[in-house]
Design an enzyme around this catalytic site. Structure first.
Site, mmCIF file in Angstrom:
data_model
loop_
_atom_site.group_PDB
_atom_site.id
_atom_site.type_symbol
_atom_site.label_atom_id
_atom_site.label_comp_id
_atom_site.label_asym_id
_atom_site.label_seq_id
_atom_site.Cartn_x
_atom_site.Cartn_y
_atom_site.Cartn_z
ATOM 1 N N ASP A 1 15.813 56.521 0.928
ATOM 2 C CA ASP A 1 17.144 56.684 1.297
ATOM 3 C C ASP A 1 17.788 57.975 0.683
ATOM 4 O OD1 ASP A 1 16.992 54.109 2.485
ATOM 5 O OD2 ASP A 1 17.694 53.190 0.584
ATOM 6 N N GLU B 1 10.874 40.042 -2.675
ATOM 7 C CA GLU B 1 11.857 39.369 -1.633
ATOM 8 C C GLU B 1 11.155 38.835 -0.300
ATOM 9 O OE1 GLU B 1 14.919 42.119 -0.545
ATOM 10 O OE2 GLU B 1 15.160 41.271 1.468
ATOM 11 N N HIS C 1 16.446 52.479 -1.786
ATOM 12 C CA HIS C 1 15.010 52.971 -1.563
ATOM 13 C C HIS C 1 14.725 54.392 -1.956
ATOM 14 C CE1 HIS C 1 15.381 49.643 1.507
ATOM 15 N NE2 HIS C 1 14.109 49.347 1.238
ATOM 16 N N GLU D 1 17.380 36.465 0.518
ATOM 17 C CA GLU D 1 18.039 36.879 1.565
ATOM 18 C C GLU D 1 18.419 35.647 2.165
ATOM 19 O OE1 GLU D 1 17.633 40.882 3.480
ATOM 20 O OE2 GLU D 1 18.100 39.717 5.424
ATOM 21 N N ASP E 1 20.966 40.719 10.022
ATOM 22 C CA ASP E 1 21.550 41.186 8.687
ATOM 23 C C ASP E 1 22.893 41.450 8.806
ATOM 24 O OD1 ASP E 1 19.176 41.388 7.244
ATOM 25 O OD2 ASP E 1 18.572 43.569 7.935
ATOM 26 N N HIS F 1 16.885 35.940 5.768
ATOM 27 C CA HIS F 1 15.186 35.590 5.607
ATOM 28 C C HIS F 1 14.945 34.145 5.755
ATOM 29 C CE1 HIS F 1 14.737 39.921 4.156
ATOM 30 N NE2 HIS F 1 15.311 39.905 5.504
HETATM 31 CO CO LIG Z 1 16.979 41.954 2.014
HETATM 32 CO CO LIG Z 2 17.063 41.135 6.688
#
Ligand SMILES: [Co+2]
Ligand SMILES: [Co+2]
Ligand SMILES: [Co+2]
Ligand SMILES: [Co+2]
Ligand SMILES: [Co+2]
Ligand SMILES: [Co+2]
Ligand SMILES: [Co+2]
Ligand SMILES: [Co+2]
Lengths: 432, 432, 432, 432
Positions: free
Chosen positions: B104, B232, B101, B268, B309, B271
């Site tokens: 970041d 996403e 990003h 993902e 995650d 998700h």
């Molecule tokens: Co992701």
């Molecule tokens: Co996630």
């Protein structure tokens, strides 16, 4: 069959002063006018056939608990008796609508042809009862999930013969619904999904389902059926994954097959919850997407992970649902169906009445609260104010780089404003 | 900044015989050929910047736990140091790709203009490092969720200035991604959703989001960016409801705005689970709908209700994901990104390496198992057989009433066939 | 009844080289020695009667799908035939144990006395078959949930006659289990819970349940039954809330009635998941509390919210479960029961075999992996090191104020150490 | 620090006729008598320090949103200012109680000794403010979860120095609570649990936690603290598994360490939901087990899987909770704490007031409805009737075989009676 199962002849009265054990409406009064419309015409209550007159109280760990005089309706004679008792219950409750599957109203025949013939015969019988009573049909539908032939799907079955069976059955049910003046026709794809991806051709099954739905829409127009075709979303159960997962999924499916102006949704609170949404979310989304049709007003238990189909009992929840319905303009062809079943320990005839009376009263309170919130106008005024800066903006029409250039040049530095969620929730609580 | 944070100079070796506490790949070998393609080219591993180099180990009940020499990167000097260590870690791991990003890689400036300028400056720096190392950018993206200005949405914010801010930021990030030869550009709408419907104009927000995405696609074409634009999906968290709920929802959204051929999805695992799906379901569905793009290979914990995650560690699950990817033809522009973070108790530099090495090995095993299943062919043969009766059928082309008439006339009586789920699962288990 | 339902006479062989469609064990070899014990003696596999020989494939939205020659077993003649086929399946699978409810093995009689007599008669028949085959009974149990008389609870029913009925039934089942040399006796309280608190006297029902369990323990000692009494926890389904929610809840219940040394738990993976736990958590907790007894090795689907009772298929998960079992010393009286049912689309006789063979192989792989991890020793060495600072500490014996005084005086400043979760997960992955 | 943050000097009035945007109580009136007790004395409202005066609005995907003049309270000067504003808010709201962690009211010192000294100093300051205002402390507690030293547990930490740190901290907090006349002392074990079993010695950690709690109880008696020691159950978050999972788990833990008469529970609605229970279940169970203490009246969102700590807004839910509290005799030392936080978009000072006023009104309505249901008596009468057959029964005292013998001899055939759930729910709806 012994008659007078409900052991009362008078319809349930409206009596706000009735005692705690008296069966009476305390809030629902069909003729009371709310926002310029009779309450009955707003709510358009329907009683369902299957949970009330067919289901015997079984669950995955136990057999029947109910002992109704109309069990089992395995002859046409018994099917008619069952219908007689159903219409008697409708009369006692004072509801204007009912709903059915083919499977509910007639015993299956030995052949497809006989099943269709029996359906026609029973539809005639129901038509007579409608005429005599003034009852109307909110929607008809086909049960394409109980028989073992549907275990691997209905229109998505690997066997084309099952697809053909479903076509014949839906045609017959749509014909019957049309003949009975049904306001809608519903498809719930209880077996349109999968247990394991390992044996499933997902893309093919979606294509088959899309082709099937297109045929149903074509046929509807051919016969001049003016009611709405409705899909009832549900994410899972009995399947591990059901293709009509939720409103957004159904919307994408309809768009893919060019059916977004032809088909709408019948939204059930319990199914919304199973899919991870609130009921009002699903209604609001369907309205925004232009596919809102009707509702099944039965809740799940938030602590259970399966479809409990309980009668509604939480007025604040119900009020938010009707608020979104009223914001969207109210029901057109749709209505409030109780796809709700008694708890299996509620054995008595009176339990059938208590459950509906309670549910109808909860809905009446919810509707009145929703109408009051809309008429008060504070919520909508605050909502509009929140987006007021968009009035007159041309941002949506300009290309990315133009917006970017101006934003950088101007040195914008947007400051957040309170979302005031707690205040809004308190405003709602003034009305429920 | 102290250097040599990882305290090793040799890249992690491939050594299946290494001891239990030795850091080595036991399964991932970039040059090993699987189904005619190098493993590296199949898997296209990417390391993410945010969880590894920005996140400090905080959670909702506790502050930072990590003490990296590159914290905080609040100057451009520190941002470069951070980049140096990141590329050092990429080298040790032997991954071909990374993701970032804007947030970041550069500290935010006092103005939008300065933030954009800093982004450009850091992109140049990363470009040099790419050239020196051979690393490539799998995707770039904009962080439109951390700063308080985005708390009520990015492109769906009630304030048009935020919309403009986002336009400027996405333009800058897309420019940078394009300049760095990025293979894709990702949009994750972490704040595109709502906390309460009571203050939300759902329809308007969806329209704004659709217009925004259309602009991004237009701009991509203007600058000649050849990578894929990816959305996403995620159902919720941080919001109560996120508009890009799951693959099916994104598909409907794309169709509504005519973008289904322009935009794909980055799926993902975590998700998928939050949305009530298996990872392989989301991949298979995206393939069936023609919008499969890339994956974030990080799992949630099935006992937790939020996005943990975690690095992948279950080979059978990963194998089923790659099986669907291979069935769909493998990655085009996409790849396997670890949008995964260490547990916050994993404090040591070595933990960063262990986590990625373990994750890469799990993926390598999964890929090899998936390829073996495909090459064996039993599963696909059985799947095809299950639908074999559809070959040559014209049912999909015929109208409902014609199918119905024939079905009744023929007296069809379809008999179910075993779905053989347990046998299929056992076949899979031969390979994992 | 037609015989030779399974259409094979040879037991399933061990053959790691068998083809993908050949029914063979690839991992389970009863005589292979693992950690000094035969695999058969470690795993102690049992096949359950109910899902395999009684359940007809129904679910809440559909009727039977299976068509077994032994349906319905409503006569004693048919009950014996069913038993014959069951023992034939046990022989083909090569399992050492089985399990049953009274309800599974005999048709209910018109009176309680007749039901008991029929149970005794069938127990004799099973005893003969045990003698002839060498099969053993892992556990017997009473079905106190299917009949409508139990709808509001068994030992917690508001009607004392139901309590008495349950006492008589459990006595008869315990007698039969004792006579058949059962290694354990199980109580699963499927109806011991509630649908609504509004009609429930929670405190009274818990007292009744405690008194009932105490009686069962007393009676066990009276008749000299040496097997273990086991409670099987489950959080819900069919009830909204089941009193034996999970291992911790059962432990508290046992302590309250002074039964913690008398009763242990039978832990089912699916029930662990429904309660929000991992399977290995429940096993580890039961071991720590000294109440680990036996397991039901059947999983739920993580995307479903109900008890799917599927055969195990994920080796890493199963390995972690056996790892905790081996750490706790392995099974004493307990074993590995498959309280697992075929998917309702798995119609064929062969599906029954495939499911068990697959499940047994998964367990064999899990056991071997667990044993290898223990023998390797790295995990346990690292675990011990993590707590090493506690060796020799007297903190646990000192009063709060003394510890506090010293801590302040010394100026302690404890520094966190890495928990190394990803490294540990990678170590596990070397073995699975 | 700028003062007069709330920009009003008058306490919020009681005014049922106030307009929709007027800040006023419409239901809560402290002196109104309900079931013979003042509403204030029934509800015993408390405002928490942490969410209102410490939390800055961050979430896992975004930083602070709130900009309070008292941020950051990193000096003792600022800590006092913060306290001044807190007491000003208490005054405006008219609440009788508040709650705090050590961490909330003073900045941590460089050493343990300094942290303790600062706590003492701030406790003196709060004591003066209590004297001046009449405010009382519902409970104090120690924050043993935010600092990285607690990341692997507090009393269950693998490092004995952390255990010692916690002992010193809890002693200091208990001393301060005692000095301030606190009605209770709470322990919430936010880090007492694990992220992975692989590095955890479950049995040892439970033993350490039990020893720790025993010390706390001993110390309480030594200093003559007369308030209750309360454990606050929560199943998970931030950990994957928290040892104090739910009421039943805490009960078993207390029994194991002989503390069931010494320690009670502080039940939070949101935590009940995360554990798979309703709030009223946890309260009813704690009452039945004799360990009910106090409540945290903050809900989760049913569509989210994490602890949202929202203010209560659903009157029917709250009414059922108070119904169980009143059935159990009402609060003794406990009260109604709002462990609730604003949504992070609720930025304004007024939002703090709206949230509490709304929450207090919801509780007041719930309490009045609960009292009315109890005074009406129908529900309790029907509940008692359901178990009436147990009056005079000696079944609980007789051995299994005697009951069995009689049951068989008598030929009992118990018939189920309706559980009347829908009727009971309708009765409740008359009052909410
Ligand atoms: Co992701
Ligand atoms: Co996630
Ligand atoms: Co439903
Ligand atoms: Co429905
Ligand atoms: Co189960
Ligand atoms: Co079981
Ligand atoms: Co909480
Ligand atoms: Co709390």
């Amino acid at each position: 069959m012994p008659r007078d199962y409900f052991q009362r002849s008078e319809p349930i009265p409206y009596d706000p002063e009735a005692g705690p054990l008296d069966l009476a409406f305390r809030h629902y009064r069909p003729d009371e006018v709310v926002m310029g419309r009779r309450m009955e015409d707003h709510l358009r209550f329907a009683v369902c056939w299957w949970h009330n007159f067919v289901w015997e109280g079984g669950d995955p760990f136990g057999g029947h608990t109910f002992e109704r005089p109309w069990f089992p309706a395995d002859t046409m004679e018994m099917a008619r008796h069952r219908a007689d008792e159903a219409f008697e219950m409708f009369r006692l409750l004072g509801v204007p609508f009912y709903c059915f599957h083919d499977h509910d109203i007639r015993p299956e025949g030995e052949t497809l042809a006989k099943s269709v013939a029996r359906l026609d015969e029973m539809a005639d019988y129901l038509g007579e009862k409608q005429d005599a009573s003034g009852m109307r049909l909110l929607w008809g539908t086909a049960n394409l999930f109980s028989n073992r032939r549907f275990m691997a799907g209905a229109s998505t079955n690997p066997d084309p013969d099952v697809y053909a069976w479903c076509a014949a059955t839906v045609k017959a049910c749509l014909d019957a619904t049309h003949r009975l003046g049904g306001a809608n026709y519903v498809l719930w794809g209880g077996r349109e999904g999968y247990e394991t991806l390992l044996n499933t051709d997902l893309g093919r099954e979606l294509d088959h389902m899309g082709a099937f739905l297109s045929k149903v829409v074509d046929y509807k127009h051919k016969i001049g059926f003016r009611g709405a075709i409705l899909i009832e979303p549900k994410p899972q159960e009995p399947t591990k994954h059901q293709y009509d997962y939720d409103v957004a999924t159904v919307h994408g499916f309809l768009r893919r097959f060019g059916l977004e102006d032809e088909v709408k949704v019948n939204i059930e609170q319990g199914h919304a919850i199973l899919a991870g949404h609130s009921f009002e979310h699903e209604i609001a989304l369907a309205s925004a997407l232009g596919i809102f049709g009707s509702i099944d007003m039965n809740r799940n238990d938030y602590q259970s992970g399966w479809d409990t189909d309980q009668f509604p009992n939480n007025v604040p929840e119900v009020a938010l649902a009707y608020y979104e319905i009223l914001r969207g303009g109210g029901f057109a062809t749709g209505g409030t169906n109780f796809d709700a079943k008694l708890r299996r320990q509620s054995l008595d005839p009176g339990d059938l009445l208590w459950a509906h009376v309670g549910g109808m009263d909860v809905c009446a309170r919810g509707l009145k609260a929703a109408a009051a919130m809309l008429e008060d106008g504070t919520l909508e005024r605050l909502r509009a104010e929140r987006y007021a800066k968009w009035e007159g903006s041309d941002l949506l029409e300009r290309p990315l780089e133009a917006i970017a250039e101006e934003a950088v040049a101007k040195g914008i530095d947007p400051q957040p404003r309170s979302g005031r969620q707690e205040m809004l929730e308190n405003i709602v609580n003034r009305f429920v």
